[in-house]
Design a protein around this motif. Structure first.
Motif, mmCIF file in Angstrom:
data_model
loop_
_atom_site.group_PDB
_atom_site.id
_atom_site.type_symbol
_atom_site.label_atom_id
_atom_site.label_comp_id
_atom_site.label_asym_id
_atom_site.label_seq_id
_atom_site.Cartn_x
_atom_site.Cartn_y
_atom_site.Cartn_z
ATOM 1 N N ASP A 18 0.839 -1.066 0.125
ATOM 2 C CA ASP A 18 0.001 -0.272 0.095
ATOM 3 C C ASP A 18 1.051 1.143 -0.012
ATOM 4 O O ASP A 18 1.490 1.597 1.117
ATOM 5 C CB ASP A 18 -0.983 -0.080 1.162
ATOM 6 C CG ASP A 18 -1.868 1.172 1.128
ATOM 7 O OD1 ASP A 18 -1.778 2.111 0.305
ATOM 8 O OD2 ASP A 18 -2.661 1.053 2.146
ATOM 9 N N LYS A 60 0.451 4.408 0.207
ATOM 10 C CA LYS A 60 -0.062 5.703 0.942
ATOM 11 C C LYS A 60 0.405 5.460 2.278
ATOM 12 O O LYS A 60 0.882 6.456 2.625
ATOM 13 C CB LYS A 60 -1.625 5.436 1.122
ATOM 14 C CG LYS A 60 -2.355 5.952 -0.350
ATOM 15 C CD LYS A 60 -3.618 6.131 0.066
ATOM 16 C CE LYS A 60 -4.580 6.317 -1.459
ATOM 17 N NZ LYS A 60 -6.065 6.494 -1.298
ATOM 18 N N SER A 82 -7.198 -2.174 -5.343
ATOM 19 C CA SER A 82 -7.294 -0.919 -5.701
ATOM 20 C C SER A 82 -6.458 0.149 -4.883
ATOM 21 O O SER A 82 -6.101 -0.159 -3.789
ATOM 22 C CB SER A 82 -8.646 -0.403 -5.622
ATOM 23 O OG SER A 82 -9.832 -1.042 -6.444
ATOM 24 N N GLY A 83 -5.508 0.603 -5.512
ATOM 25 C CA GLY A 83 -4.328 1.654 -4.802
ATOM 26 C C GLY A 83 -3.239 0.956 -4.574
ATOM 27 O O GLY A 83 -2.316 1.637 -4.178
ATOM 28 N N THR A 131 -2.703 -1.073 -9.229
ATOM 29 C CA THR A 131 -2.426 0.246 -9.771
ATOM 30 C C THR A 131 -1.067 0.389 -10.467
ATOM 31 O O THR A 131 -1.021 0.992 -11.578
ATOM 32 C CB THR A 131 -2.484 1.345 -8.571
ATOM 33 O OG1 THR A 131 -3.769 1.516 -8.006
ATOM 34 C CG2 THR A 131 -2.247 2.784 -9.495
#
Length: 331
Positions: free
Chosen positions: A179, A181, A253-254, A277
């Motif tokens: 991830d 982020k 997603s992401g 992604t």
């Protein structure tokens, strides 16, 4: 201020990997045959009205400018206009139609660029053939800071040297889902086809680990909601809406996928379906479908595309022993 911010981004030439661009960005010139005619500047308006009203539209050639301007000498301007594509009307019908409406033309057949240019190189090569429109979309260009690049290289380096929690005889094809982020590693796996299942590639195993965690999280959420329902019976509908909202996101997603070797067709499609992604890989493979055989990540018929980058720490990965297993989807 904006110029200072732009300076923080690393130019493409200094990236520690190469972007695997869609095939349309690397294609060479292909042409479509059209009829053109020269026209006096004073007669241009009349000819364009005739073209618009009576001739077939230039479908799929909207990127080609209708009129080409050239000078035979400093005092003489010559205009050449596209009439229509050759496969939409035969030459005799075209001449007869022009004669019926008192339009003077001398049709010639030439080739014009079939596709719109996607980058400056294509534009510079194709525009001399026939003028085309081109507008660069800066949103399509990834922007990386040095910190971004350091994190990406760190993930791949860790993946190469990590001890995967599987059988010690695993193949050295490794995958990791991150991830970006939070820079959190969500799953890590290796290729386990040697244990008896031909579909257990590293990427498939990695996606399955994320799915297992997702199932566990949903069950935990359901248990929490059931507990809250027993305490607050009046809030049933609101609680149902909350759990439904949490279940609408696609699996990956992401997220980013790191893998030591280029994914095969099955794995590349699994990444499409899971809505990954970005994909970073190091070693191209004979059955690879993210740049070698195909460009599945950017295929126009698919409803999801992801960016792909290759050759990440390629020299380091090349030192990892790799036993090649054929793609299970190969004939």
């Amino acid at each position: 201020m904006s110029s200072q911010k732009e300076e923080l981004f690393i130019p493409r030439s200094e990236w520690p990997f190469t972007e695997v661009l869609p095939e349309e960005y690397t294609r060479t010139l292909e042409t479509t045959q059209v009829y053109v005619t020269t026209v006096e500047p004073k007669s241009t308006n009349q000819l364009l009205k005739f073209i618009q009203k009576y001739l077939p539209p230039l479908q799929q050639l909207e990127h080609c400018k209708r009129i080409k301007r050239s000078k035979q000498n400093p005092d003489s301007l010559v205009l050449t206009t596209i009439l229509c594509t050759c496969d939409s009307m035969d030459l005799s019908s075209l001449k007869n139609l022009a004669t019926q409406h008192n339009i003077d033309i001398d049709p010639q057949q030439i080739g014009v660029p079939r596709y719109p240019p996607k980058n400056k190189r294509q534009f510079e090569q194709w525009n001399p053939v026939w003028p085309v429109t081109y507008r660069e979309d800066p949103r399509q260009h990834p922007k990386w800071t040095q910190q971004d690049l350091d994190l990406i290289q760190d993930h791949m380096r860790q993946l190469m040297t990590a001890t995967i929690d599987h059988d010690s005889s695993c193949l050295d094809v490794r995958a990791r889902i991150v991830d970006p982020k939070s820079n959190t590693v969500l799953a890590q796996a290796t290729d386990t086809r040697h244990l008896g299942h031909p579909l257990h590639h590293a990427i498939m195993n990695c996606i399955d680990l994320v799915a297992q965690k997702e199932r566990q999280n949903k069950q935990q959420q359901k248990d929490e909601v059931d507990g809250l329902k027993r305490k607050h019976m009046d809030d049933d509908n609101a609680l149902d809406d909350n759990i439904n909202d949490r279940s609408t996101t696609y699996l990956c997603s992401g997220y980013d996928m790191y893998v030591t070797h280029e994914p095969c067709a099955m794995c590349a499609m699994a990444l499409v379906h899971s809505r990954i992604t970005r994909v970073f890989y190091s070693v191209p493979t004979k059955t690879g479908c993210l740049g070698t055989l195909y460009h599945i990540h950017s295929h126009s018929s698919l409803n999801h595309h992801y960016k792909t980058f290759k050759d990440l720490l390629l020299n380091d990965t090349a030192r990892i022993p790799f036993t090649h297993f054929p793609d299970p989807l190969d004939a």
